[in-house]
Design an enzyme around this catalytic site. Structure first.
Site, PDB file in Angstrom:
ATOM      1  N   ASP A 325       0.581  -1.251   0.029  1.00 12.04           N
ATOM      2  CA  ASP A 325      -0.069   0.019   0.047  1.00 12.04           C
ATOM      3  C   ASP A 325       1.062   1.140  -0.001  1.00 12.04           C
ATOM      4  OD1 ASP A 325      -2.659   1.289   0.328  1.00 12.04           O
ATOM      5  OD2 ASP A 325      -1.654   2.024   2.335  1.00 12.04           O
ATOM      6  N   GLU A 378       1.285  -0.623  -5.237  1.00  8.90           N
ATOM      7  CA  GLU A 378       0.250   0.023  -5.249  1.00  8.90           C
ATOM      8  C   GLU A 378       0.970   1.624  -5.530  1.00  8.90           C
ATOM      9  OE1 GLU A 378      -3.040   3.456  -4.028  1.00  8.90           O
ATOM     10  OE2 GLU A 378      -1.779   2.437  -2.459  1.00  8.90           O
TER      11      GLU A 378
END
Length: 644
Positions: A325, A378
């Site tokens: 993330d 990401e």
């Protein structure tokens, strides 16, 4: 219960106890199994069964273990300090699995902090914040076949279709049966596996597995990096779920958050009374927008904590991949910050050199395992070489989420069809850079929250138009180069925005349009797995050919996907307007027979079910810069996929 300390017995130390070599490797940042030493480990010592505790707290004046066993009093078990790193240890005889505990840390200023164990394998269910003793080494795995097969997996050339799932809101029990209504890991294993296999996904990506205190963070503010959240059961229950997925041929990816952590009093923030896991300079150690702490990537022990954590999920829980993330927030020192809120690197730039080095180190280790495990970024910027090999000066990720494609795609899909002709390039631009990285096309949870609308309600027009638009968009996505990810609920056109507080609106499947959408996505997923041309050459122009990328006035896109062998290629034709084209011609590269394998007008997809020929013969004649063409009655928002 006796309070005999480790130092009182001159006996052989159990395997889990800290050695000089452990300290050396941890100090160097290369103790990749430090989680087997730090934390709480049931063991036998001096002829007694008990638990060995070890915690890194170099700034502490003293540390004690407190818990249920001493009624949480301050007279807990004092720990012995090991220098030079400031690790504290103690063996507590008689303690058993399941016991709740914390570290009571006396700071240099004389304050006392109750901290959860950073290396705990299990945690008390929120709102409780204690750690629990657990032995995760006893589970008997049955997924040997999956793990062996995974070793031969070439991720770039294999099918990868991911179902992104928030376990607490996928399905729930009625509240009268359970306080939260959560399915436990074992229930999830069986129901989610059955659904994913039926739909045709290859993998699930699970949100919010590492322990976190606040449901509304969706698991992106972690306090227990080594503990599967107790919301859904025990670590053994989680192992059962992983084993079950694998036995049924489903891979599992976990969200992983090495970018930041929350300021909760029991967590990592100011762990021993001073910044330890975070950078001491707030300009490097805090996200002003998120209200969270940033890991100190300059400190070898902190890098070791994160790297060992990534390997822990791969080793101990057989996880097939990690989706990392907020990578951009780690790569850029000025991410989300104003002037004066960040510090340039030693060259005066905004690149976080230590975070770059951290990624290269981590990804080299994961690639070097050669066991098929993936690590996915990401990353929302144009940072070069995210999936390039480290030895070629890349970051070394397996895949990168294609956020650029997602933004352009959604901007196009939101438009009234009348205005799409002026935005045609939003749908074609991504192919200009599709070979620069190994991409995953994503329509994730982030796109259906915070007043962004559900996928179906992003679409223009009346309800029938919305459904037709979304089917066209999904068909284009599955034909486009890149692996695939859909968030739960997108597959049946969930009407509401997603919320972690309730289950998906499964009752919608009683309605024909929603059932038709689910059938259509299911057909796309099974087609995707069946045809190698849709995934084998995602990173090469050998796998993709535009037939007509310039038909902006009709807003029709046509292209071909090829496999290495050029056998069973697919021709996609997608119409993004409500205009029928009964005399539509599409150029084709070969004088072959073209078999219609997907028709959006089919009854099962909510179409009118008009009869059409199954096979179309290519005719000689210039069309779309091709020597041959096929004539096909293309409907309003029509989608046609031909095999040849």
């Amino acid at each position: 219960m006796s309070k005999k300390s480790v130092s009182e017995a001159a006996v052989k130390r159990p395997w889990c106890m800290i050695t000089d070599m452990d300290q050396y490797l941890f100090g160097e940042g290369t103790h990749y199994e430090i989680y087997k030493k730090l934390g709480a480990h049931p063991t036998e010592y001096n002829g007694e069964q008990g638990v060995y505790f070890a915690v890194w707290a170099p700034h502490a004046k003293g540390v004690r273990v407190v818990g249920e066993f001493n009624c949480w009093g301050n007279d807990g078990y004092p720990m012995k300090r090991l220098d030079p790193l400031g690790i504290y240890e103690v063996f507590i005889p008689g303690l058993r699995e399941g016991s709740m505990y914390k570290y009571l840390i006396e700071t240099e200023s004389g304050d006392y902090l109750y901290k959860a164990d950073p290396f705990a394998s299990y945690a008390e269910k929120r709102p409780g914040t204690a750690s629990r003793v657990a032995d995760i080494s006893q589970f008997i795995w049955h997924d040997e076949r999956w793990m062996e097969k995974r070793k031969t997996w070439n991720s770039a050339e294999e099918a990868l279709s991911i179902y992104e799932v928030h376990p607490g809101s996928w399905k729930r029990h009625p509240h009268e049966e359970d306080e939260d209504g959560f399915y436990n890991y074992r229930e999830l294993a069986e129901e989610l596996t059955a659904y994913v296999k039926d739909m045709g996904y290859t993998h699930v990506e699970l949100m919010g597995i590492a322990e976190h205190p606040f449901d509304g963070s969706w698991g992106y503010q972690v306090t227990g990096y080594f503990a599967p959240t107790s919301r859904y059961g025990t670590p053994e229950d989680f192992q059962y779920m992983m084993d079950y997925f694998h036995k049924h041929g489903i891979g599992v990816i976990l969200d992983w958050v090495p970018a930041h952590f929350p300021k909760d009093a029991h967590g990592l923030a100011n762990f021993d009374g001073q910044p330890l896991f975070e950078h001491p300079d707030s300009r490097k150690g805090e996200h002003p927008d998120w209200g969270t702490k940033i890991f100190n990537y300059e400190k070898s022990e902190v890098r070791n904590f994160l790297i060992a954590n990534a390997l822990f999920w791969l080793n101990e829980y057989h996880v097939d991949g990690l989706r990392v993330d907020a990578v951009a927030s780690m790569l850029y020192l000025d991410y989300g910050k104003q002037d004066g809120q960040w510090v340039p690197n030693k060259y005066g730039g905004k690149e976080n050199l230590e975070a770059i080095w951290f990624f290269k180190h981590l990804n080299s280790l994961i690639r070097g395992r050669n066991d098929g495990a993936m690590i996915i970024a990401e990353e929302s910027t144009a940072w070069p070489g995210v999936t390039k090999d480290v030895k070629d000066d890349g970051l070394g990720f397996t895949f990168k989420w294609n956020m650029g494609w997602m933004n352009d795609f959604l901007e196009y899909m939101k438009l009234d069809p009348y205005f799409r002709k002026d935005n045609h390039n939003k749908m074609t631009f991504a192919m200009s850079y599709a070979c620069s990285e190994n991409y995953i096309l994503v329509l994730s949870h982030d796109e259906v929250v915070h007043l962004k609308c559900s996928m179906i309600n992003k679409m223009p027009g009346y309800m029938d138009d919305k459904f037709a638009n979304l089917k066209a968009g999904y068909a284009f996505m599955f034909g486009h180069s890149g692996k695939k990810l859909l968030f739960m609920g997108n597959e049946f056109a969930q009407l509401q925005e997603w919320s972690e507080e309730r289950e998906l609106d499964w009752f919608l499947l009683k309605e024909e349009r929603h059932q038709g959408m689910q059938n259509f996505v299911k057909a796309l997923l099974h087609m995707y797995k069946k045809y190698r041309c849709l995934y084998e050459l995602d990173d090469s122009w050998d796998g993709f050919q535009w037939i007509n990328a310039d038909d902006c006035y009709r807003s029709i896109f046509s292209f071909v996907r090829y496999s290495k062998s050029k056998r069973k290629s697919l021709l996609f034709v997608v119409n993004f307007t409500p205009m029928e084209r009964p005399d539509y011609r599409v150029g084709v590269p070969k004088k072959k027979k073209y078999k219609l394998i997907l028709d959006s007008d089919a009854k099962e997809f909510g179409g009118k079910g008009r009869k059409r020929p199954e096979v179309y013969e290519a005719k000689k004649g210039d069309c779309d810069n091709q020597k041959y063409y096929v004539e096909y009655p293309l409907g309003a928002y029509g989608i046609a996929v031909f095999e040849f």
